[in-house]
Write a protein that holds these residues in place. Structure first.
Motif, PDB file in Angstrom:
ATOM      1  N   VAL A  16      35.131  34.602  48.719  1.00 11.27           N
ATOM      2  CA  VAL A  16      33.720  34.333  49.012  1.00 11.27           C
ATOM      3  C   VAL A  16      32.923  34.176  47.720  1.00 11.27           C
ATOM      4  CG1 VAL A  16      31.635  35.274  50.074  1.00 11.27           C
ATOM      5  CG2 VAL A  16      33.840  35.477  51.236  1.00 11.27           C
ATOM      6  N   ASP A  17      33.167  35.063  46.759  1.00 14.88           N
ATOM      7  CA  ASP A  17      32.405  35.020  45.514  1.00 14.88           C
ATOM      8  C   ASP A  17      32.701  33.776  44.689  1.00 14.88           C
ATOM      9  OD1 ASP A  17      31.256  37.381  46.180  1.00 14.88           O
ATOM     10  OD2 ASP A  17      32.346  38.617  44.738  1.00 14.88           O
ATOM     11  N   ARG A  18      33.960  33.318  44.735  1.00 10.99           N
ATOM     12  CA  ARG A  18      34.346  32.151  43.928  1.00 10.99           C
ATOM     13  C   ARG A  18      34.220  30.844  44.694  1.00 10.99           C
ATOM     14  NH1 ARG A  18      34.916  33.241  38.546  1.00 10.99           N
ATOM     15  NH2 ARG A  18      36.475  31.609  38.360  1.00 10.99           N
ATOM     16  N   GLY A  19      33.988  30.918  45.998  1.00 10.70           N
ATOM     17  CA  GLY A  19      33.719  29.718  46.771  1.00 10.70           C
ATOM     18  C   GLY A  19      34.929  28.990  47.310  1.00 10.70           C
ATOM     19  N   GLY A  20      36.114  29.594  47.255  1.00 11.53           N
ATOM     20  CA  GLY A  20      37.286  28.914  47.795  1.00 11.53           C
ATOM     21  C   GLY A  20      38.582  29.632  47.490  1.00 11.53           C
ATOM     22  N   PHE A  21      39.655  29.189  48.136  1.00 12.79           N
ATOM     23  CA  PHE A  21      40.960  29.823  47.996  1.00 12.79           C
ATOM     24  C   PHE A  21      41.580  29.533  46.625  1.00 12.79           C
ATOM     25  CE2 PHE A  21      40.189  30.204  52.375  1.00 12.79           C
ATOM     26  CZ  PHE A  21      41.115  31.052  52.950  1.00 12.79           C
ATOM     27  N   THR A  22      41.457  28.297  46.167  1.00 14.31           N
ATOM     28  CA  THR A  22      42.061  27.937  44.882  1.00 14.31           C
ATOM     29  C   THR A  22      41.411  28.701  43.739  1.00 14.31           C
ATOM     30  OG1 THR A  22      42.584  25.724  45.707  1.00 14.31           O
ATOM     31  CG2 THR A  22      42.568  26.031  43.323  1.00 14.31           C
ATOM     32  N   ALA A  23      40.074  28.725  43.720  1.00  9.39           N
ATOM     33  CA  ALA A  23      39.358  29.437  42.663  1.00  9.39           C
ATOM     34  C   ALA A  23      39.652  30.932  42.706  1.00  9.39           C
ATOM     35  CB  ALA A  23      37.860  29.193  42.790  1.00  9.39           C
ATOM     36  N   ALA A  24      39.767  31.475  43.906  1.00  9.09           N
ATOM     37  CA  ALA A  24      40.092  32.899  44.035  1.00  9.09           C
ATOM     38  C   ALA A  24      41.489  33.184  43.488  1.00  9.09           C
ATOM     39  CB  ALA A  24      39.994  33.331  45.494  1.00  9.09           C
ATOM     40  N   GLY A  25      42.429  32.307  43.814  1.00  7.83           N
ATOM     41  CA  GLY A  25      43.783  32.479  43.311  1.00  7.83           C
ATOM     42  C   GLY A  25      43.840  32.457  41.789  1.00  7.83           C
ATOM     43  N   GLU A  26      43.083  31.544  41.184  1.00  7.26           N
ATOM     44  CA  GLU A  26      43.056  31.466  39.724  1.00  7.26           C
ATOM     45  C   GLU A  26      42.473  32.745  39.125  1.00  7.26           C
ATOM     46  OE1 GLU A  26      40.777  27.973  39.053  1.00  7.26           O
ATOM     47  OE2 GLU A  26      42.416  26.578  39.499  1.00  7.26           O
ATOM     48  N   ALA A  27      41.446  33.286  39.760  1.00 14.47           N
ATOM     49  CA  ALA A  27      40.816  34.498  39.247  1.00 14.47           C
ATOM     50  C   ALA A  27      41.719  35.720  39.394  1.00 14.47           C
ATOM     51  CB  ALA A  27      39.492  34.744  39.972  1.00 14.47           C
ATOM     52  N   LEU A  28      42.529  35.726  40.451  1.00  8.64           N
ATOM     53  CA  LEU A  28      43.363  36.891  40.746  1.00  8.64           C
ATOM     54  C   LEU A  28      44.801  36.757  40.251  1.00  8.64           C
ATOM     55  CD1 LEU A  28      42.137  37.452  44.409  1.00  8.64           C
ATOM     56  CD2 LEU A  28      41.597  38.897  42.441  1.00  8.64           C
ATOM     57  N   LYS A  30      46.998  34.591  41.541  1.00  4.95           N
ATOM     58  CA  LYS A  30      47.826  34.336  42.713  1.00  4.95           C
ATOM     59  C   LYS A  30      47.821  32.836  43.014  1.00  4.95           C
ATOM     60  CE  LYS A  30      46.255  38.680  44.906  1.00  4.95           C
ATOM     61  NZ  LYS A  30      47.457  39.497  44.724  1.00  4.95           N
ATOM     62  N   THR A  31      48.815  32.382  43.738  1.00  4.91           N
ATOM     63  CA  THR A  31      48.809  30.996  44.184  1.00  4.91           C
ATOM     64  C   THR A  31      47.873  30.854  45.376  1.00  4.91           C
ATOM     65  OG1 THR A  31      50.623  31.312  45.755  1.00  4.91           O
ATOM     66  CG2 THR A  31      51.214  30.734  43.480  1.00  4.91           C
ATOM     67  N   GLN A  32      47.459  29.612  45.634  1.00  2.00           N
ATOM     68  CA  GLN A  32      46.603  29.381  46.796  1.00  2.00           C
ATOM     69  C   GLN A  32      47.324  29.779  48.081  1.00  2.00           C
ATOM     70  OE1 GLN A  32      45.300  25.343  47.285  1.00  2.00           O
ATOM     71  NE2 GLN A  32      44.178  25.760  49.162  1.00  2.00           N
ATOM     72  N   ALA A  33      48.625  29.506  48.126  1.00  2.00           N
ATOM     73  CA  ALA A  33      49.406  29.857  49.315  1.00  2.00           C
ATOM     74  C   ALA A  33      49.409  31.365  49.540  1.00  2.00           C
ATOM     75  CB  ALA A  33      50.831  29.345  49.166  1.00  2.00           C
ATOM     76  N   VAL A  37      47.962  33.419  52.799  1.00  2.00           N
ATOM     77  CA  VAL A  37      48.789  34.345  53.579  1.00  2.00           C
ATOM     78  C   VAL A  37      48.076  35.685  53.737  1.00  2.00           C
ATOM     79  CG1 VAL A  37      50.906  35.709  53.540  1.00  2.00           C
ATOM     80  CG2 VAL A  37      50.986  33.262  53.047  1.00  2.00           C
ATOM     81  N   ILE A  38      47.471  36.179  52.666  1.00  2.00           N
ATOM     82  CA  ILE A  38      46.767  37.464  52.726  1.00  2.00           C
ATOM     83  C   ILE A  38      45.646  37.412  53.767  1.00  2.00           C
ATOM     84  CG2 ILE A  38      45.211  38.983  51.437  1.00  2.00           C
ATOM     85  CD1 ILE A  38      46.936  38.351  48.942  1.00  2.00           C
ATOM     86  N   VAL A  39      44.859  36.337  53.740  1.00  2.00           N
ATOM     87  CA  VAL A  39      43.759  36.214  54.688  1.00  2.00           C
ATOM     88  C   VAL A  39      44.286  36.069  56.114  1.00  2.00           C
ATOM     89  CG1 VAL A  39      41.793  34.795  55.394  1.00  2.00           C
ATOM     90  CG2 VAL A  39      42.191  35.263  52.977  1.00  2.00           C
ATOM     91  N   SER A  40      45.324  35.260  56.292  1.00  2.00           N
ATOM     92  CA  SER A  40      45.899  35.066  57.623  1.00  2.00           C
ATOM     93  C   SER A  40      46.394  36.381  58.210  1.00  2.00           C
ATOM     94  CB  SER A  40      47.043  34.049  57.562  1.00  2.00           C
ATOM     95  OG  SER A  40      46.566  32.781  57.177  1.00  2.00           O
ATOM     96  N   ARG A  41      47.018  37.200  57.390  1.00  2.00           N
ATOM     97  CA  ARG A  41      47.504  38.502  57.858  1.00  2.00           C
ATOM     98  C   ARG A  41      46.347  39.418  58.250  1.00  2.00           C
ATOM     99  NH1 ARG A  41      52.221  39.553  53.278  1.00  2.00           N
ATOM    100  NH2 ARG A  41      53.824  38.199  54.242  1.00  2.00           N
TER     101      ARG A  41
END
Length: 288
Positions: A16-28, A30-33, A37-41
């Motif tokens: 939410v803070d970074r505005g998307g899955f890809t940006a969040a993955g880069e910050a953390l 992690k891969t976008q996939a 998966v984390i959100v889906s679970r």
């Protein structure tokens, strides 16, 4: 098992803070996939959708907003616990980026109390328009930012939804001039488009009489009677007049003021963010 793991909560907040899955993955890291998966679970476990995906980005659902609020508190408590156990007192530098029309309403009330609580933290502040502050945060030039959210790309957590008003100096009547003279922040200011569109919609001719990147310049123009301006109501000087429907001015949409904190923020930065959230909540409670 009925427990949330903090890694999943941090992932949700960062999306939410970074505005998307890809940006969040880069910050953390992690891969976008993996982020998906984390959100889906989490959604499968809760039985509710937490995020809405669209071309404009990612926005939380009603259930998502509730969980994200708790997630921020849980993550903040985790940081406090780790700091208390390890004796990790907040220290170092915190570089805050903020538009200067938000300084008095959101920053000034907390810096004294924060400095007394964390005397080893050095505070620095950069003031500019939100569209310039966001790249500074992405490049690591500042540690956290208070911004006006871009409706097309909302970043961060909303701290306040601020009403706005047209305003003028008490002893001048620039609103009677045709075309209407305006004192505005420069192109790129996120408050400009809907204000100008509102005037166009009502058929009121206008012109930009004065432009400034900082609040003192706007104040000078309005106090001199050159123009009217638009500000959040918390930023309007007490001696100015508000112009509303009686004067022929349309109501404006609320301004979403957001806080953006990187996932890898320092302890001192997280402490400042917590102080800021608490200050805003206290202000809202007093205003209620």
């Amino acid at each position: 098992m009925r427990h949330f793991d903090t890694d999943s909560l941090e992932t949700l907040v960062t999306i939410v803070d970074r505005g998307g899955f890809t940006a969040a993955g880069e910050a953390l890291g992690k891969t976008q996939a993996a982020v998906s998966v984390i959100v889906s679970r989490m959604e499968a476990r809760i039985g509710k959708r937490l995020l809405e995906r669209s071309r404009k980005g990612v926005t939380p659902t009603f259930a998502g907003e509730i969980l994200i609020g708790y997630a921020r508190r849980i993550l903040s408590l985790e940081d406090e616990a780790l700091a208390a156990i390890g004796g990790d007192e907040a220290a170092g530098r915190v570089r805050l980026a903020v538009p200067d029309d938000f300084v008095d309403m959101m920053v000034s009330p907390l810096i004294g109390a924060f400095s007394r609580r964390f005397p080893r933290v050095q505070l620095e502040m950069r003031c500019d328009l939100s569209f310039r502050l966001e790249p500074m945060l992405e490049r690591g030039e500042v540690d956290l930012a208070i911004i006006t959210q871009d409706p097309a790309r909302p970043l961060g957590e909303v701290l306040r939804r601020e009403p706005r008003a047209w305003c003028a100096a008490r002893d001048h009547r620039p609103e009677l001039i045709d075309p209407l003279p305006l004192a505005m922040f420069p192109e790129g200011c996120r408050c400009r488009p809907d204000a100008l569109a509102a005037l166009d919609a009502m058929g009121r001719p206008w012109r930009i009489a004065y432009t400034s990147s900082h609040m003192p310049g706007i104040h000078s123009a309005v106090n001199a009677g050159m123009a009217i301006t638009i500000l959040g109501i918390s930023s309007i000087p007490k001696e100015w007049r508000r112009l509303g429907e009686e004067e022929g001015f349309p109501e404006l949409p609320l301004l979403d003021i957001a806080l953006v904190v990187p996932a890898n923020a320092s302890v001192a930065t997280k402490r400042f963010a917590t102080f800021l959230r608490e200050t805003v909540l206290q202000q809202e409670a007093l205003a209620a």
